[in-house]
Write a protein that holds these residues in place. Structure first.
Motif, PDB file in Angstrom:
ATOM      1  N   UNK A 181       0.840  -1.196   0.000  1.00 52.25           N
ATOM      2  CA  UNK A 181       0.000   0.000   0.000  1.00 52.25           C
ATOM      3  C   UNK A 181       0.874   1.244   0.000  1.00 52.25           C
ATOM      4  N   UNK A 182       1.929   1.251   0.808  1.00 54.83           N
ATOM      5  CA  UNK A 182       2.852   2.395   0.822  1.00 54.83           C
ATOM      6  C   UNK A 182       3.489   2.596  -0.545  1.00 54.83           C
ATOM      7  N   UNK A 183       3.864   1.502  -1.183  1.00 53.03           N
ATOM      8  CA  UNK A 183       4.476   1.582  -2.506  1.00 53.03           C
ATOM      9  C   UNK A 183       3.493   2.135  -3.529  1.00 53.03           C
ATOM     10  N   UNK A 184       2.249   1.705  -3.469  1.00 54.15           N
ATOM     11  CA  UNK A 184       1.234   2.198  -4.398  1.00 54.15           C
ATOM     12  C   UNK A 184       1.025   3.703  -4.216  1.00 54.15           C
ATOM     13  N   UNK A 238       1.805   6.750  -7.049  1.00 52.25           N
ATOM     14  CA  UNK A 238       0.817   7.752  -7.440  1.00 52.25           C
ATOM     15  C   UNK A 238       1.344   9.161  -7.163  1.00 52.25           C
ATOM     16  N   UNK A 239       1.914   9.362  -5.989  1.00 52.99           N
ATOM     17  CA  UNK A 239       2.481  10.673  -5.643  1.00 52.99           C
ATOM     18  C   UNK A 239       3.648  10.997  -6.573  1.00 52.99           C
ATOM     19  N   UNK A 240       4.459   9.992  -6.885  1.00 59.03           N
ATOM     20  CA  UNK A 240       5.587  10.200  -7.794  1.00 59.03           C
ATOM     21  C   UNK A 240       5.133  10.630  -9.180  1.00 59.03           C
ATOM     22  N   UNK A 241       4.066  10.029  -9.668  1.00 55.25           N
ATOM     23  CA  UNK A 241       3.544  10.411 -10.988  1.00 55.25           C
ATOM     24  C   UNK A 241       3.041  11.853 -10.971  1.00 55.25           C
ATOM     25  N   UNK A 242       2.328  12.225  -9.920  1.00 52.01           N
ATOM     26  CA  UNK A 242       1.846  13.608  -9.815  1.00 52.01           C
ATOM     27  C   UNK A 242       3.025  14.577  -9.679  1.00 52.01           C
TER      28      UNK A 242
END
Length: 184
Positions: A24-27, A31-35
């Motif tokens: 879950x942390x990785x997911x 998502x934050x990395x893409x943004x």
């Protein structure tokens, strides 16, 4: 009869894998990395490229060099020559450096300072605990020495403390140890 252990099924293992905190942390990180990538690309295109454009072309990706022969392109495809698009590489490198700087200064550095403070607090707490243990040990030694002095010194029979080989129950009177008071 040999009892067989029930092995978890594929779906049960997949469920366990998904419900781990790490997944879950990785997911969330992806998502934050893409943004965050969109933000960095916007900064490069909106701020860095115009600054570089003050010295040449406004878009870093327009910087190219022709390696062999006259280079020509049609609809974005190179038709002759070997075109080196070093502006694209420079733009990507700048994006990487900006991303790395933001991650370091806004995430890694504050977290390492926080962890260092927590470690210092933990060590200080351990130091206080050790001091308390040493003080407690000193008090116990003083009590032992006082009891030894009260019962006639370290050589008398039935003395409390010492090496622990007296074999008695710790009381100083009676058949197992020291002198018995007969004056009563």
């Amino acid at each position: 009869m040999v009892s067989e252990e029930k092995k978890p099924g594929v779906l049960e293992g997949f469920k366990t894998f998904l419900l781990r905190g790490n997944v879950i942390d990785l997911a969330v990180a992806v998502v934050i990395g893409a943004a965050f990538t969109n933000i960095v690309n916007s900064v490069v295109k909106g701020v860095i490229n115009p600054l570089v454009g003050a010295f040449g072309t406004q878009d870093l990706e327009q910087y190219t060099s022709c390696l062999k022969g006259p280079c020509s392109s049609k609809d974005g495809e190179v038709t002759s020559g070997i075109l080196i698009m070093w502006g694209t590489v420079l733009s990507a490198a700048l994006s990487f450096v900006i991303t790395a700087a933001v991650v370091y200064f806004l995430m890694v550095l504050p977290m390492s300072k926080y962890l260092a403070k927590m470690e210092a607090r933990r060590k200080a707490k351990e130091g206080v605990q050790e001091t308390l243990e040493i003080s407690e040990l000193e008090v116990l030694k003083e009590i032992r020495d006082a009891l030894l002095a009260q019962h006639g010194g370290p050589g008398s029979a039935g003395a409390v403390g010492g090496s622990g080989d007296s074999g008695g129950s710790g009381d100083s009177g009676g058949p197992s140890g020291g002198p018995v008071d007969t004056s009563k």
